[in-house]
Design a protein around this motif. Structure first.
Motif, mmCIF file in Angstrom:
data_model
loop_
_atom_site.group_PDB
_atom_site.id
_atom_site.type_symbol
_atom_site.label_atom_id
_atom_site.label_comp_id
_atom_site.label_asym_id
_atom_site.label_seq_id
_atom_site.Cartn_x
_atom_site.Cartn_y
_atom_site.Cartn_z
ATOM 1 N N ALA A 59 41.885 43.469 37.154
ATOM 2 C CA ALA A 59 42.647 44.705 37.066
ATOM 3 C C ALA A 59 43.304 44.799 35.698
ATOM 4 C CB ALA A 59 43.707 44.736 38.158
ATOM 5 N N GLY A 72 46.057 40.651 38.988
ATOM 6 C CA GLY A 72 46.381 41.477 40.138
ATOM 7 C C GLY A 72 47.698 41.158 40.809
ATOM 8 N N LYS A 103 48.438 48.839 42.813
ATOM 9 C CA LYS A 103 47.101 48.349 42.492
ATOM 10 C C LYS A 103 46.335 49.317 41.601
ATOM 11 C CE LYS A 103 46.563 45.547 46.672
ATOM 12 N NZ LYS A 103 45.809 45.369 47.949
#
Length: 289
Positions: free
Chosen positions: A3, A183, A272
């Motif tokens: 991410a 993440g 997220k």
């Protein structure tokens, strides 16, 4: 695929946007911590330390004076998705309360308060520090001149000095939320307290779920008048909405909308797939996403 990192920093609801360069600097230091191999909590703490050292924000060096004109009581908190949680309340005579909160996260406890927190800081190598800024002294003088409109403070006065010896309201907090490339999420917050307030007053900053929260779905930090924020468990309430799938900007705005517009409040959050900073007052902030 990892991410992307996300960093959001705020300098307090109701604080001048002229101070936004301090938030930008703090966000840059958070990014530098990540680039050096630090995790999300390292980055959040680095950002808050920068604002504690700035002097313009109500945290660390820039903390407000209590009503007696001598005392400074500060709160700070850290939390991340690795299970690290540490807070200090009413700590005195330290330059960086957030570093003490970070150390508490490695202790058997999650919260230390008052003299115990200050002794813990000394044992951890934090030297005595109490140098009120000229801005804090001037604000205190104006506040005392206005206390005639707040008779409850004379009735409930709990300082050693008399009220005679010692308007505007300070309720600022600084904070940072971070999503690391792995993440994981983290949050760190710090405040120099509220003015006017009685000795020993604790707001939302060191109260888990009220001023801050981090979990596997994101991290949230609140700023504003703690007595109002804690009644809504604001940070955890917004976190739950994010975890349930509410788009992050909508969740944060929904949190602001819980309050009467007369109550200053702000929120920053990362999730997220998003990030946000919303306030019903001017709020200096910075984002790196």
């Amino acid at each position: 695929m990892p991410a992307p990192t996300a960093i959001v920093v705020h300098g307090g609801a109701g604080t001048s946007r002229d101070n936004e360069d301090g938030c930008t600097r703090a966000a840059g230091l958070a990014l530098a911590a990540l680039e050096r191999g630090g995790d999300a909590l390292d980055a959040a703490v680095a950002a808050v330390v920068s604002m504690e050292d700035d002097g313009r924000f109500n945290a660390g060096t820039g903390s407000v004076l209590c009503l007696d004109g001598q005392s400074i009581e500060m709160d700070a908190s850290v939390m991340d998705t690795h299970g690290r949680l540490g807070c200090v309340a009413c700590i005195t005579q330290v330059q960086n309360p957030v570093l003490v909160a970070r150390a508490v996260a490695d202790s058997p406890h999650w919260l230390l308060a008052g003299d115990g927190a200050t002794r813990f800081a000394r044992n951890g190598g934090h030297p005595p520090y109490c140098q009120p800024t000229d801005k804090a002294r001037a604000a205190h003088a104006r506040l005392i001149a206005q206390l005639g409109d707040r008779p409850e403070f004379a009735r409930l006065w709990n300082y050693q000095r008399a009220l005679e010896e010692s308007g505007e309201r300070a309720c600022d907090t600084v904070g940072a939320v971070v999503r690391g490339a792995d993440g994981h999420f983290a949050v760190a917050s710090s405040t120099g307290g509220s003015a006017p307030s009685l000795l020993g007053r604790v707001g939302d900053t060191p109260i888990i779920g009220s001023g801050f929260y981090a979990g596997t779905d994101g991290a949230v930090a609140a700023t504003g008048i703690g007595e109002n924020i804690v009644r809504h468990l604001l940070a955890y309430t917004v976190y739950q909405w994010i975890a349930a799938g509410t788009p992050i900007e909508q969740a944060v705005q929904r949190g602001i909308d819980l309050f009467d517009p007369a109550v200053a409040v702000g929120l920053i959050a990362v999730g997220k797939s998003g990030h946000a900073a919303v306030s019903n007052r001017p709020m200096p902030h910075a984002m790196i996403c």
